[in-house]
Write a protein that holds these residues in place. Sequence first.
Motif, PDB file in Angstrom:
ATOM      1  N   SER A   1      -5.225   3.126  -0.986  1.00  3.60           N
ATOM      2  CA  SER A   1      -5.528   4.520  -0.659  1.00  3.60           C
ATOM      3  C   SER A   1      -4.370   5.376  -1.160  1.00  3.60           C
ATOM      4  O   SER A   1      -3.300   4.874  -1.523  1.00  3.60           O
ATOM      5  CB  SER A   1      -5.719   4.701   0.846  1.00  3.60           C
ATOM      6  N   PHE A   2      -4.589   6.683  -1.187  1.00  6.21           N
ATOM      7  CA  PHE A   2      -3.592   7.592  -1.738  1.00  6.21           C
ATOM      8  C   PHE A   2      -3.330   8.761  -0.805  1.00  6.21           C
ATOM      9  O   PHE A   2      -4.102   9.020   0.112  1.00  6.21           O
ATOM     10  CB  PHE A   2      -4.049   8.082  -3.121  1.00  6.21           C
ATOM     11  N   LEU A   3      -2.237   9.461  -1.065  1.00  4.91           N
ATOM     12  CA  LEU A   3      -1.780  10.497  -0.143  1.00  4.91           C
ATOM     13  C   LEU A   3      -2.412  11.849  -0.402  1.00  4.91           C
ATOM     14  O   LEU A   3      -2.233  12.770   0.375  1.00  4.91           O
ATOM     15  CB  LEU A   3      -0.242  10.619  -0.244  1.00  4.91           C
ATOM     16  N   GLY A   4      -3.127  12.002  -1.488  1.00  4.45           N
ATOM     17  CA  GLY A   4      -3.774  13.280  -1.782  1.00  4.45           C
ATOM     18  C   GLY A   4      -2.874  14.188  -2.602  1.00  4.45           C
ATOM     19  O   GLY A   4      -1.777  13.843  -2.980  1.00  4.45           O
TER      20      GLY A   4
ATOM     21  N   ARG B   1      -4.078   5.775 -10.970  1.00  2.00           N
ATOM     22  CA  ARG B   1      -4.569   5.352  -9.657  1.00  2.00           C
ATOM     23  C   ARG B   1      -5.381   4.064  -9.753  1.00  2.00           C
ATOM     24  O   ARG B   1      -5.321   3.215  -8.856  1.00  2.00           O
ATOM     25  CB  ARG B   1      -5.385   6.466  -9.002  1.00  2.00           C
ATOM     26  N   GLU B   2      -6.115   3.920 -10.838  1.00  2.00           N
ATOM     27  CA  GLU B   2      -6.853   2.669 -11.023  1.00  2.00           C
ATOM     28  C   GLU B   2      -5.904   1.483 -11.183  1.00  2.00           C
ATOM     29  O   GLU B   2      -6.180   0.380 -10.691  1.00  2.00           O
ATOM     30  CB  GLU B   2      -7.768   2.786 -12.243  1.00  2.00           C
ATOM     31  N   VAL B   3      -4.793   1.699 -11.860  1.00  8.09           N
ATOM     32  CA  VAL B   3      -3.796   0.631 -11.998  1.00  8.09           C
ATOM     33  C   VAL B   3      -3.197   0.279 -10.640  1.00  8.09           C
ATOM     34  O   VAL B   3      -2.994  -0.904 -10.322  1.00  8.09           O
ATOM     35  CB  VAL B   3      -2.691   1.023 -12.996  1.00  8.09           C
ATOM     36  N   MET B   4      -2.923   1.275  -9.819  1.00 10.28           N
ATOM     37  CA  MET B   4      -2.341   0.986  -8.511  1.00 10.28           C
ATOM     38  C   MET B   4      -3.318   0.209  -7.627  1.00 10.28           C
ATOM     39  O   MET B   4      -2.913  -0.679  -6.865  1.00 10.28           O
ATOM     40  CB  MET B   4      -1.900   2.280  -7.816  1.00 10.28           C
ATOM     41  N   ALA B   5      -4.606   0.519  -7.736  1.00  2.62           N
ATOM     42  CA  ALA B   5      -5.606  -0.263  -7.007  1.00  2.62           C
ATOM     43  C   ALA B   5      -5.623  -1.703  -7.523  1.00  2.62           C
ATOM     44  O   ALA B   5      -5.715  -2.663  -6.742  1.00  2.62           O
ATOM     45  CB  ALA B   5      -6.984   0.375  -7.152  1.00  2.62           C
ATOM     46  N   GLN B   6      -5.519  -1.856  -8.840  1.00  2.00           N
ATOM     47  CA  GLN B   6      -5.455  -3.191  -9.434  1.00  2.00           C
ATOM     48  C   GLN B   6      -4.213  -3.933  -8.958  1.00  2.00           C
ATOM     49  O   GLN B   6      -4.274  -5.131  -8.625  1.00  2.00           O
ATOM     50  CB  GLN B   6      -5.452  -3.067 -10.963  1.00  2.00           C
ATOM     51  N   ASP B   7      -3.087  -3.237  -8.897  1.00  2.00           N
ATOM     52  CA  ASP B   7      -1.836  -3.868  -8.449  1.00  2.00           C
ATOM     53  C   ASP B   7      -1.978  -4.458  -7.050  1.00  2.00           C
ATOM     54  O   ASP B   7      -1.529  -5.583  -6.785  1.00  2.00           O
ATOM     55  CB  ASP B   7      -0.688  -2.847  -8.454  1.00  2.00           C
TER      56      ASP B   7
ATOM     57  N   PHE C   1      -8.693  -9.861 -10.008  1.00  2.00           N
ATOM     58  CA  PHE C   1      -8.862  -8.421 -10.154  1.00  2.00           C
ATOM     59  C   PHE C   1     -10.065  -7.871  -9.385  1.00  2.00           C
ATOM     60  O   PHE C   1     -10.319  -6.670  -9.421  1.00  2.00           O
ATOM     61  CB  PHE C   1      -8.991  -8.066 -11.644  1.00  2.00           C
ATOM     62  N   ALA C   2     -10.792  -8.735  -8.701  1.00  2.00           N
ATOM     63  CA  ALA C   2     -11.956  -8.268  -7.943  1.00  2.00           C
ATOM     64  C   ALA C   2     -11.510  -7.405  -6.762  1.00  2.00           C
ATOM     65  O   ALA C   2     -10.404  -7.573  -6.237  1.00  2.00           O
ATOM     66  CB  ALA C   2     -12.753  -9.469  -7.437  1.00  2.00           C
TER      67      ALA C   2
ATOM     68  N   ARG D   1       0.844  -1.204   0.000  1.00  2.00           N
ATOM     69  CA  ARG D   1       0.000   0.000   0.000  1.00  2.00           C
ATOM     70  C   ARG D   1       0.873   1.245   0.000  1.00  2.00           C
ATOM     71  O   ARG D   1       0.657   2.179  -0.790  1.00  2.00           O
ATOM     72  CB  ARG D   1      -0.921   0.010   1.216  1.00  2.00           C
ATOM     73  N   ASP D   2       1.868   1.279   0.880  1.00  2.00           N
ATOM     74  CA  ASP D   2       2.720   2.461   0.984  1.00  2.00           C
ATOM     75  C   ASP D   2       3.612   2.622  -0.252  1.00  2.00           C
ATOM     76  O   ASP D   2       3.823   3.742  -0.728  1.00  2.00           O
ATOM     77  CB  ASP D   2       3.582   2.369   2.243  1.00  2.00           C
ATOM     78  N   GLU D   3       4.138   1.520  -0.767  1.00  2.00           N
ATOM     79  CA  GLU D   3       4.967   1.590  -1.969  1.00  2.00           C
ATOM     80  C   GLU D   3       4.159   2.117  -3.146  1.00  2.00           C
ATOM     81  O   GLU D   3       4.634   2.952  -3.919  1.00  2.00           O
ATOM     82  CB  GLU D   3       5.532   0.212  -2.301  1.00  2.00           C
ATOM     83  N   TYR D   4       2.926   1.665  -3.280  1.00  2.00           N
ATOM     84  CA  TYR D   4       2.090   2.127  -4.386  1.00  2.00           C
ATOM     85  C   TYR D   4       1.657   3.580  -4.178  1.00  2.00           C
ATOM     86  O   TYR D   4       1.463   4.320  -5.153  1.00  2.00           O
ATOM     87  CB  TYR D   4       0.880   1.209  -4.554  1.00  2.00           C
ATOM     88  N   GLN D   5       1.503   3.993  -2.928  1.00  2.00           N
ATOM     89  CA  GLN D   5       1.292   5.423  -2.662  1.00  2.00           C
ATOM     90  C   GLN D   5       2.501   6.230  -3.125  1.00  2.00           C
ATOM     91  O   GLN D   5       2.357   7.311  -3.716  1.00  2.00           O
ATOM     92  CB  GLN D   5       1.051   5.652  -1.163  1.00  2.00           C
ATOM     93  N   LEU D   6       3.697   5.708  -2.859  1.00  2.00           N
ATOM     94  CA  LEU D   6       4.928   6.369  -3.294  1.00  2.00           C
ATOM     95  C   LEU D   6       5.003   6.439  -4.812  1.00  2.00           C
ATOM     96  O   LEU D   6       5.333   7.497  -5.381  1.00  2.00           O
ATOM     97  CB  LEU D   6       6.136   5.621  -2.733  1.00  2.00           C
ATOM     98  N   ASN D   7       4.696   5.351  -5.494  1.00  2.00           N
ATOM     99  CA  ASN D   7       4.703   5.353  -6.957  1.00  2.00           C
ATOM    100  C   ASN D   7       3.759   6.416  -7.505  1.00  2.00           C
ATOM    101  O   ASN D   7       4.085   7.130  -8.469  1.00  2.00           O
ATOM    102  CB  ASN D   7       4.272   3.984  -7.500  1.00  2.00           C
ATOM    103  N   THR D   8       2.595   6.527  -6.884  1.00  2.00           N
ATOM    104  CA  THR D   8       1.600   7.510  -7.330  1.00  2.00           C
ATOM    105  C   THR D   8       2.080   8.928  -7.048  1.00  2.00           C
ATOM    106  O   THR D   8       1.891   9.833  -7.876  1.00  2.00           O
ATOM    107  CB  THR D   8       0.250   7.243  -6.637  1.00  2.00           C
TER     108      THR D   8
END
Length: 349
Positions: free
Chosen positions: A346-349, A286-292, A336-337, A86-93
Amino acid sequence: MTSLINARKAGSVGRITLNRPEALNALNQEMVDGLIKALLDWREDDAVKAIVVDGAGGKGFCAGGDIRMLAESGKKGGAEAWKFWRDEYQLNTLIFEYPKPYVALIDGITMGGGVGISVHGSHRVAGDRTMFAMPETGIGFHPDVGGAYFLPRLKGETGMWMGLTGARLKAADSLAAGVATHYVPSDRQEALIAALESADLDNDGETLEDILETHAGDPGDSELAHLGGLIDAAFSGDELAVIKERLQSAGDAWSARQLSILNSKSPSSCAITLAALRKGAELDFREVMAQDLRVSMRLLVEGSDFYEGVRAVIIDKDNAPHWGPQIQSEAVEAMFAPLESDREQSFLG
């Protein structure tokens, strides 16, 4: 205790050095936390005009994430792995959406998590030691950290080829593929860093571009530039079996080599990766990160190939994984569900 992230301001540059050279700067939770903190602080700092990120040790920019920790966490329920992803994908975003130039000096091994903290930035500077890859199907995983966003947006089927086979690109091929934006020879990179740190950078990025151009070199010829037709012919479509059949019947040495590589990867991971990249082509970041996160957690909790891949590559190092059979299309789709609401990205805003 030495910090694994050396974050400091140098002139008008926010400088970050990944400082875990004994692990080729592979990311762990401390490093993800440190990167997020520095980038959030500098995002609002008008004195910082650009970010410059490199890796200590000379061999690796960043070789990925803490795979052993992820596997161990999965065996205990996955809470630690979930937080890390979660945190890594927040960082990517955060990097993808960053409002200032973000310069990643990918002069060394850049794989997996290292791709996630470089390829989504505005500037990716290759060097003579660059080795760029998304090798996840070789450990029973998938090209996460936004792989399903950037790979399908490369020319033709280049991204599908990279995602399925884990193809390793050196500097010239990284430029040809579009994963690198600039090339600066390794022996000029220290001078490049010094020039960036001492420059009075402007808001429009022109001075930054001028400095990169001044230090640029010729990476030489790219083999990839001549393979586009073969790649596109083989790796189109939505069926892994069809891709393998095309490679089998192509009759050339390159295709035979790709088939051999593809057959060594986790069949289920390849099927999931193929679906993820096709879906990702139609999604926003962001949709891709949720999918990831959905796919990562299901591979951790429901799959066995990831643990077998980690055993073969990381723990026993016999490089002889015993993969399970390829999962069926319904099981691929189920990856993918959505997760439970409190486990979704979630994201950092």
